[in-house]
Design a protein around this motif. Sequence first.
Motif, mmCIF file in Angstrom:
data_model
loop_
_atom_site.group_PDB
_atom_site.id
_atom_site.type_symbol
_atom_site.label_atom_id
_atom_site.label_comp_id
_atom_site.label_asym_id
_atom_site.label_seq_id
_atom_site.Cartn_x
_atom_site.Cartn_y
_atom_site.Cartn_z
ATOM 1 N N LEU A 1 2.423 -0.577 -3.329
ATOM 2 C CA LEU A 1 3.128 0.352 -2.640
ATOM 3 C C LEU A 1 2.479 1.145 -1.714
ATOM 4 C CD1 LEU A 1 4.143 2.710 -6.028
ATOM 5 C CD2 LEU A 1 5.707 1.903 -4.102
ATOM 6 N N ILE A 2 1.294 0.984 -1.714
ATOM 7 C CA ILE A 2 0.609 1.708 -0.187
ATOM 8 C C ILE A 2 -0.676 0.709 0.321
ATOM 9 C CG2 ILE A 2 1.084 4.080 -0.810
ATOM 10 C CD1 ILE A 2 -1.799 4.402 -1.969
ATOM 11 N N HIS A 3 -0.988 0.811 1.377
ATOM 12 C CA HIS A 3 -2.102 -0.105 1.880
ATOM 13 C C HIS A 3 -3.063 0.779 2.501
ATOM 14 C CE1 HIS A 3 0.703 0.181 5.187
ATOM 15 N NE2 HIS A 3 -0.339 0.464 6.028
ATOM 16 N N LYS A 4 -4.226 0.409 2.709
ATOM 17 C CA LYS A 4 -5.372 0.931 3.424
ATOM 18 C C LYS A 4 -5.150 0.971 4.714
ATOM 19 C CE LYS A 4 -8.929 0.053 0.101
ATOM 20 N NZ LYS A 4 -10.050 -0.754 -0.454
ATOM 21 N N ALA A 5 -5.254 2.075 5.456
ATOM 22 C CA ALA A 5 -4.929 2.208 7.055
ATOM 23 C C ALA A 5 -6.138 2.300 7.661
ATOM 24 C CB ALA A 5 -3.709 3.316 7.166
ATOM 25 N N GLU B 1 -3.009 -1.630 -5.573
ATOM 26 C CA GLU B 1 -2.633 -2.763 -6.216
ATOM 27 C C GLU B 1 -1.389 -3.428 -6.509
ATOM 28 O OE1 GLU B 1 -6.968 -2.116 -9.153
ATOM 29 O OE2 GLU B 1 -5.034 -1.842 -9.887
ATOM 30 N N GLN B 2 -0.622 -2.540 -6.674
ATOM 31 C CA GLN B 2 0.740 -2.732 -6.929
ATOM 32 C C GLN B 2 1.741 -2.852 -5.614
ATOM 33 O OE1 GLN B 2 1.896 -3.593 -9.895
ATOM 34 N NE2 GLN B 2 -0.310 -3.400 -10.367
ATOM 35 N N ALA C 1 -0.361 -8.458 -3.365
ATOM 36 C CA ALA C 1 0.025 -9.393 -2.176
ATOM 37 C C ALA C 1 0.549 -8.509 -0.941
ATOM 38 C CB ALA C 1 1.159 -10.587 -2.708
ATOM 39 N N HIS C 2 -0.262 -8.033 -0.379
ATOM 40 C CA HIS C 2 -0.139 -7.154 0.925
ATOM 41 C C HIS C 2 0.389 -7.968 2.154
ATOM 42 C CE1 HIS C 2 -0.902 -2.977 -0.734
ATOM 43 N NE2 HIS C 2 -1.656 -3.584 -1.355
ATOM 44 N N ARG D 1 -7.460 7.454 -9.013
ATOM 45 C CA ARG D 1 -6.955 6.161 -9.768
ATOM 46 C C ARG D 1 -5.637 5.719 -9.484
ATOM 47 N NH1 ARG D 1 -10.298 7.119 -15.183
ATOM 48 N NH2 ARG D 1 -9.401 9.140 -14.945
ATOM 49 N N THR D 2 -4.690 6.971 -9.014
ATOM 50 C CA THR D 2 -3.305 6.663 -8.614
ATOM 51 C C THR D 2 -3.368 5.806 -7.278
ATOM 52 O OG1 THR D 2 -2.671 8.941 -9.839
ATOM 53 C CG2 THR D 2 -1.357 7.997 -7.853
#
Lengths: 137, 137
Positions: free
Chosen positions: A63-67, A60-61, A87-88, A53-54
Amino acid sequence: MASNAQHLLKSHQLRLTDMRTKVLDLFLARAEALSQNDLEQQLGKVDRITLYRTLRTFEEQGLIHKAMDGTDKQKYALCQHDCGQGAHHDHHAHFHCDTCGKTICVEDIAAPKIAPPPGFSVSETHLVIRGQCDQCH
Amino acid sequence: MASNAQHLLKSHQLRLTDMRTKVLDLFLARAEALSQNDLEQQLGKVDRITLYRTLRTFEEQGLIHKAMDGTDKQKYALCQHDCGQGAHHDHHAHFHCDTCGKTICVEDIAAPKIAPPPGFSVSETHLVIRGQCDQCH
DNA sequence: AAGCTAAATGAAACATTGTTGCATAAAAAG
DNA sequence: CTTTTTATGCAACAATGTTTCATTTAGCTT
Protein backbone atom coordinates in the motif's frame (compact mmCIF):
# COMPACT_ATOMS: atom_id res chain seq x y z
CA MET A 1 -19.52 6.40 1.85
CA ALA A 2 -17.60 3.19 2.02
CA SER A 3 -14.51 5.27 1.79
CA ASN A 4 -11.74 4.89 -0.67
CA ALA A 5 -9.50 3.89 2.19
CA GLN A 6 -11.75 1.04 3.23
CA HIS A 7 -11.88 -0.18 -0.30
CA LEU A 8 -8.12 -0.11 -0.56
CA LEU A 9 -7.67 -2.02 2.66
CA LYS A 10 -10.08 -4.70 1.60
CA SER A 11 -8.42 -5.14 -1.74
CA HIS A 12 -5.15 -5.73 0.01
CA GLN A 13 -6.48 -8.41 2.33
CA LEU A 14 -6.32 -6.17 5.35
CA ARG A 15 -8.81 -6.03 8.17
CA LEU A 16 -10.70 -2.84 8.52
CA THR A 17 -9.64 -1.16 11.74
CA ASP A 18 -9.80 2.34 13.06
CA MET A 19 -6.09 2.97 12.96
CA ARG A 20 -5.68 1.65 9.46
CA THR A 21 -8.53 3.67 8.09
CA LYS A 22 -7.31 6.84 9.73
CA VAL A 23 -3.74 6.37 8.56
CA LEU A 24 -4.72 5.51 5.05
CA ASP A 25 -7.12 8.43 4.90
CA LEU A 26 -4.27 10.71 5.79
CA PHE A 27 -2.05 9.34 3.09
CA LEU A 28 -4.86 9.76 0.60
CA ALA A 29 -5.56 13.32 1.69
CA ARG A 30 -1.96 14.50 1.46
CA ALA A 31 0.12 14.07 -1.60
CA GLU A 32 3.41 13.98 0.26
CA ALA A 33 5.51 11.36 1.97
CA LEU A 34 4.93 11.16 5.70
CA SER A 35 7.16 10.09 8.55
CA GLN A 36 5.84 8.26 11.56
CA ASN A 37 6.24 11.47 13.49
CA ASP A 38 4.23 13.43 10.92
CA LEU A 39 1.45 10.94 11.30
CA GLU A 40 1.45 11.09 15.08
CA GLN A 41 1.12 14.85 14.89
CA GLN A 42 -1.80 14.64 12.51
CA LEU A 43 -3.63 11.86 14.25
CA GLY A 44 -3.52 13.21 17.75
CA LYS A 45 -2.76 10.73 20.44
CA VAL A 46 -2.51 7.30 18.92
CA ASP A 47 -0.50 4.35 20.04
CA ARG A 48 3.04 4.68 18.74
CA ILE A 49 3.56 0.95 18.45
CA THR A 50 0.32 0.25 16.66
CA LEU A 51 1.13 3.00 14.21
CA TYR A 52 4.56 1.52 13.69
CA ARG A 53 3.09 -1.86 12.96
CA THR A 54 0.41 -0.39 10.74
CA LEU A 55 3.06 1.21 8.58
CA ARG A 56 5.05 -1.98 8.43
CA THR A 57 1.96 -3.93 7.41
CA PHE A 58 1.00 -1.38 4.78
CA GLU A 59 4.45 -1.58 3.32
CA GLU A 60 4.44 -5.36 3.26
CA GLN A 61 1.09 -5.36 1.54
CA GLY A 62 2.16 -2.90 -1.09
CA LEU A 63 0.00 0.00 0.00
CA ILE A 64 2.84 2.34 0.79
CA HIS A 65 6.54 2.41 0.04
CA LYS A 66 9.53 3.88 1.78
CA ALA A 67 10.43 7.23 0.34
CA MET A 68 14.13 7.79 0.64
CA ASP A 69 14.85 11.49 0.75
CA GLY A 70 18.35 11.82 2.10
CA THR A 71 17.26 12.85 5.55
CA ASP A 72 17.79 10.34 8.30
CA LYS A 73 14.06 10.07 8.90
CA GLN A 74 12.10 7.22 7.43
CA LYS A 75 9.18 8.37 5.34
CA TYR A 76 6.41 6.55 3.55
CA ALA A 77 4.32 7.44 0.56
CA LEU A 78 1.31 5.89 -1.09
CA CYS A 79 2.02 3.47 -3.88
CA GLN A 80 0.50 4.83 -7.05
CA HIS A 81 0.44 1.56 -8.85
CA ASP A 82 -0.95 -1.72 -7.79
CA CYS A 83 1.90 -3.06 -5.76
CA GLY A 84 1.14 -6.48 -4.38
CA GLN A 85 2.38 -8.02 -1.16
CA GLY A 86 6.13 -7.74 -1.17
CA ALA A 87 6.22 -6.77 -4.81
CA HIS A 88 6.79 -3.09 -5.05
CA HIS A 89 7.45 -1.52 -8.35
CA ASP A 90 7.77 2.16 -7.73
CA HIS A 91 10.60 3.44 -9.80
CA HIS A 92 9.89 7.11 -9.65
CA ALA A 93 12.16 9.73 -8.16
CA HIS A 94 11.57 11.46 -4.86
CA PHE A 95 11.92 15.17 -4.46
CA HIS A 96 12.87 16.63 -1.10
CA CYS A 97 12.48 20.33 -0.43
CA ASP A 98 15.30 21.61 1.74
CA THR A 99 13.20 24.55 2.84
CA CYS A 100 9.88 23.11 3.92
CA GLY A 101 11.15 19.59 4.36
CA LYS A 102 8.41 17.99 2.35
CA THR A 103 9.10 14.94 0.27
CA ILE A 104 7.00 14.15 -2.76
CA CYS A 105 6.96 11.44 -5.37
CA VAL A 106 7.78 12.55 -8.88
CA GLU A 107 6.10 10.05 -11.14
CA ASP A 108 7.39 11.79 -14.23
CA ILE A 109 10.98 11.11 -13.44
CA ALA A 110 12.15 7.52 -13.33
CA ALA A 111 15.30 6.22 -11.73
CA PRO A 112 17.73 5.44 -14.54
CA LYS A 113 18.53 1.91 -15.57
CA ILE A 114 22.07 1.11 -14.59
CA ALA A 115 24.42 -1.21 -16.39
CA PRO A 116 26.11 -2.93 -13.46
CA PRO A 117 29.90 -3.32 -13.42
CA PRO A 118 31.16 -6.87 -13.98
CA GLY A 119 30.34 -9.12 -11.05
CA PHE A 120 27.60 -6.87 -9.77
CA SER A 121 23.89 -7.27 -10.18
CA VAL A 122 21.24 -4.61 -9.70
CA SER A 123 17.88 -5.17 -8.08
CA GLU A 124 16.65 -1.61 -7.82
CA THR A 125 17.76 1.96 -8.17
CA HIS A 126 16.59 5.03 -6.33
CA LEU A 127 16.79 8.61 -7.39
CA VAL A 128 16.57 11.40 -4.87
CA ILE A 129 16.38 15.01 -5.88
CA ARG A 130 16.89 17.78 -3.40
CA GLY A 131 16.22 21.44 -3.86
CA GLN A 132 13.32 23.82 -3.48
CA CYS A 133 9.73 23.11 -4.31
CA ASP A 134 7.32 25.44 -6.06
CA GLN A 135 5.74 26.50 -2.78
CA CYS A 136 9.04 27.70 -1.39
CA HIS A 137 10.55 28.98 -4.63
CA MET B 1 55.54 8.85 8.89
CA ALA B 2 53.47 11.98 9.05
CA SER B 3 50.55 9.90 7.92
CA ASN B 4 48.22 10.64 5.13
CA ALA B 5 45.48 11.12 7.69
CA GLN B 6 47.40 13.78 9.56
CA HIS B 7 48.08 15.58 6.34
CA LEU B 8 44.42 15.51 5.41
CA LEU B 9 43.35 16.83 8.78
CA LYS B 10 45.78 19.69 8.59
CA SER B 11 44.69 20.67 5.12
CA HIS B 12 41.14 20.90 6.36
CA GLN B 13 41.95 23.17 9.28
CA LEU B 14 41.37 20.46 11.82
CA ARG B 15 43.34 19.89 14.97
CA LEU B 16 45.29 16.71 15.13
CA THR B 17 43.78 14.50 17.79
CA ASP B 18 43.87 10.83 18.54
CA MET B 19 40.27 10.17 17.68
CA ARG B 20 40.40 12.06 14.44
CA THR B 21 43.53 10.34 13.27
CA LYS B 22 42.16 6.91 14.14
CA VAL B 23 38.83 7.52 12.46
CA LEU B 24 40.36 8.98 9.35
CA ASP B 25 42.87 6.15 9.14
CA LEU B 26 40.00 3.71 9.16
CA PHE B 27 38.22 5.49 6.36
CA LEU B 28 41.41 5.54 4.36
CA ALA B 29 42.06 1.86 4.95
CA ARG B 30 38.61 0.68 3.93
CA ALA B 31 37.04 1.59 0.66
CA GLU B 32 33.47 1.33 1.89
CA ALA B 33 31.02 3.60 3.62
CA LEU B 34 30.97 3.17 7.39
CA SER B 35 28.25 3.72 9.93
CA GLN B 36 28.98 5.04 13.38
CA ASN B 37 28.36 1.56 14.66
CA ASP B 38 30.85 0.07 12.21
CA LEU B 39 33.43 2.51 13.45
CA GLU B 40 32.80 1.71 17.09
CA GLN B 41 33.32 -1.96 16.36
CA GLN B 42 36.58 -1.30 14.59
CA LEU B 43 37.97 1.16 17.05
CA GLY B 44 37.36 -0.78 20.21
CA LYS B 45 36.10 1.22 23.11
CA VAL B 46 35.93 4.84 22.16
CA ASP B 47 33.62 7.53 23.37
CA ARG B 48 30.39 7.36 21.44
CA ILE B 49 29.75 11.07 21.71
CA THR B 50 33.21 12.12 20.63
CA LEU B 51 32.95 9.82 17.65
CA TYR B 52 29.59 11.31 16.79
CA ARG B 53 31.05 14.79 16.88
CA THR B 54 34.09 13.75 14.95
CA LEU B 55 31.92 12.51 12.13
CA ARG B 56 29.87 15.66 12.16
CA THR B 57 32.98 17.77 12.03
CA PHE B 58 34.48 15.74 9.23
CA GLU B 59 31.34 16.14 7.24
CA GLU B 60 31.18 19.87 7.82
CA GLN B 61 34.76 20.22 6.71
CA GLY B 62 34.28 18.20 3.57
CA LEU B 63 36.34 15.19 4.55
CA ILE B 64 33.52 12.71 4.42
CA HIS B 65 30.01 12.73 3.03
CA LYS B 66 26.84 10.96 3.95
CA ALA B 67 26.34 7.89 1.84
CA MET B 68 22.66 7.34 1.38
CA ASP B 69 22.03 3.67 0.77
CA GLY B 70 18.36 3.12 1.40
CA THR B 71 18.87 1.50 4.76
CA ASP B 72 17.79 3.50 7.75
CA LYS B 73 21.33 3.66 9.05
CA GLN B 74 23.44 6.71 8.45
CA LYS B 75 26.73 5.95 6.76
CA TYR B 76 29.69 8.06 5.79
CA ALA B 77 32.31 7.70 3.09
CA LEU B 78 35.49 9.54 2.29
CA CYS B 79 35.20 12.38 -0.14
CA GLN B 80 37.29 11.61 -3.17
CA HIS B 81 37.53 15.14 -4.39
CA ASP B 82 38.58 18.24 -2.63
CA CYS B 83 35.39 19.15 -0.89
CA GLY B 84 35.74 22.30 1.14
CA GLN B 85 33.89 23.26 4.30
CA GLY B 86 30.22 22.95 3.59
CA ALA B 87 30.81 22.61 -0.13
CA HIS B 88 30.44 19.02 -1.06
CA HIS B 89 30.49 18.01 -4.65
CA ASP B 90 30.22 14.28 -4.70
CA HIS B 91 27.88 13.35 -7.45
CA HIS B 92 28.64 9.69 -7.76
CA ALA B 93 26.22 6.86 -7.15
CA HIS B 94 26.25 4.64 -4.09
CA PHE B 95 25.93 0.91 -4.37
CA HIS B 96 24.45 -1.07 -1.53
CA CYS B 97 24.81 -4.83 -1.40
CA ASP B 98 21.69 -6.44 0.00
CA THR B 99 23.64 -9.53 0.95
CA CYS B 100 26.70 -8.30 2.82
CA GLY B 101 25.27 -4.90 3.60
CA LYS B 102 28.28 -2.99 2.40
CA THR B 103 27.89 0.36 0.75
CA ILE B 104 30.46 1.63 -1.67
CA CYS B 105 30.90 4.74 -3.76
CA VAL B 106 30.74 4.21 -7.50
CA GLU B 107 32.71 7.05 -8.98
CA ASP B 108 32.06 5.82 -12.51
CA ILE B 109 28.35 6.37 -12.27
CA ALA B 110 27.10 9.88 -11.82
CA ALA B 111 23.69 10.93 -10.62
CA PRO B 112 21.80 12.20 -13.64
CA LYS B 113 21.15 15.86 -14.22
CA ILE B 114 17.50 16.57 -13.73
CA ALA B 115 15.47 19.19 -15.50
CA PRO B 116 13.31 20.48 -12.68
CA PRO B 117 9.57 20.95 -13.22
CA PRO B 118 8.42 24.59 -13.39
CA GLY B 119 8.71 26.31 -10.04
CA PHE B 120 11.18 23.80 -8.69
CA SER B 121 14.92 24.16 -8.40
CA VAL B 122 17.43 21.40 -7.92
CA SER B 123 20.46 21.60 -5.68
CA GLU B 124 21.63 18.02 -5.78
CA THR B 125 20.63 14.58 -6.91
CA HIS B 126 21.47 11.24 -5.38
CA LEU B 127 21.51 7.89 -7.03
CA VAL B 128 21.34 4.73 -4.97
CA ILE B 129 21.79 1.33 -6.51
CA ARG B 130 20.91 -1.82 -4.64
CA GLY B 131 21.76 -5.34 -5.56
CA GLN B 132 24.60 -7.76 -5.07
CA CYS B 133 28.27 -6.94 -5.12
CA ASP B 134 31.01 -8.93 -6.80
CA GLN B 135 32.04 -10.52 -3.51
CA CYS B 136 28.58 -11.94 -2.95
CA HIS B 137 27.75 -12.65 -6.62
C1' DA C 1 60.35 24.73 27.29
C1' DA C 2 56.47 26.88 29.76
C1' DG C 3 52.10 29.21 29.50
C1' DC C 4 48.02 30.77 27.21
C1' DT C 5 43.80 30.16 24.75
C1' DA C 6 40.66 28.17 21.92
C1' DA C 7 39.03 23.85 20.84
C1' DA C 8 38.21 18.86 21.66
C1' DT C 9 37.09 15.39 24.86
C1' DG C 10 34.38 12.47 28.06
C1' DA C 11 30.57 11.91 31.23
C1' DA C 12 25.85 12.40 32.27
C1' DA C 13 21.59 13.03 30.79
C1' DC C 14 17.82 13.13 27.84
C1' DA C 15 15.02 12.73 23.22
C1' DT C 16 13.69 10.06 19.40
C1' DT C 17 13.14 5.98 16.89
C1' DG C 18 12.96 1.01 16.17
C1' DT C 19 11.41 -3.45 18.05
C1' DT C 20 9.57 -7.56 20.74
C1' DG C 21 6.36 -10.20 24.00
C1' DC C 22 2.06 -10.73 25.91
C1' DA C 23 -2.60 -10.14 27.63
C1' DT C 24 -6.79 -8.05 25.91
C1' DA C 25 -9.97 -6.38 22.44
C1' DA C 26 -11.93 -6.41 18.13
C1' DA C 27 -12.94 -8.09 13.20
C1' DA C 28 -14.44 -11.45 10.17
C1' DA C 29 -16.34 -16.02 9.51
C1' DG C 30 -19.71 -19.48 10.53
C1' DC D 1 -24.02 -14.81 18.78
C1' DT D 2 -20.08 -17.76 19.17
C1' DT D 3 -15.70 -18.95 17.52
C1' DT D 4 -11.36 -18.08 15.48
C1' DT D 5 -8.00 -15.25 13.95
C1' DT D 6 -5.82 -10.97 13.92
C1' DA D 7 -4.94 -6.25 15.68
C1' DT D 8 -4.32 -3.43 19.55
C1' DG D 9 -2.25 -1.28 23.67
C1' DC D 10 1.04 -1.55 27.22
C1' DA D 11 5.48 -2.46 29.18
C1' DA D 12 9.94 -2.87 28.39
C1' DC D 13 14.14 -2.46 26.10
C1' DA D 14 17.82 -1.45 22.32
C1' DA D 15 19.88 1.75 19.26
C1' DT D 16 20.68 6.20 17.75
C1' DG D 17 20.87 11.24 17.89
C1' DT D 18 21.90 15.33 20.57
C1' DT D 19 22.95 18.94 24.26
C1' DT D 20 25.36 20.74 28.45
C1' DC D 21 29.31 21.31 31.08
C1' DA D 22 33.61 20.56 33.47
C1' DT D 23 38.19 18.89 32.20
C1' DT D 24 41.88 18.07 29.15
C1' DT D 25 44.64 18.92 25.22
C1' DA D 26 46.58 20.97 20.63
C1' DG D 27 48.79 24.51 18.71
C1' DC D 28 50.35 29.14 19.21
C1' DT D 29 53.09 32.63 21.72
C1' DT D 30 56.47 33.90 24.44
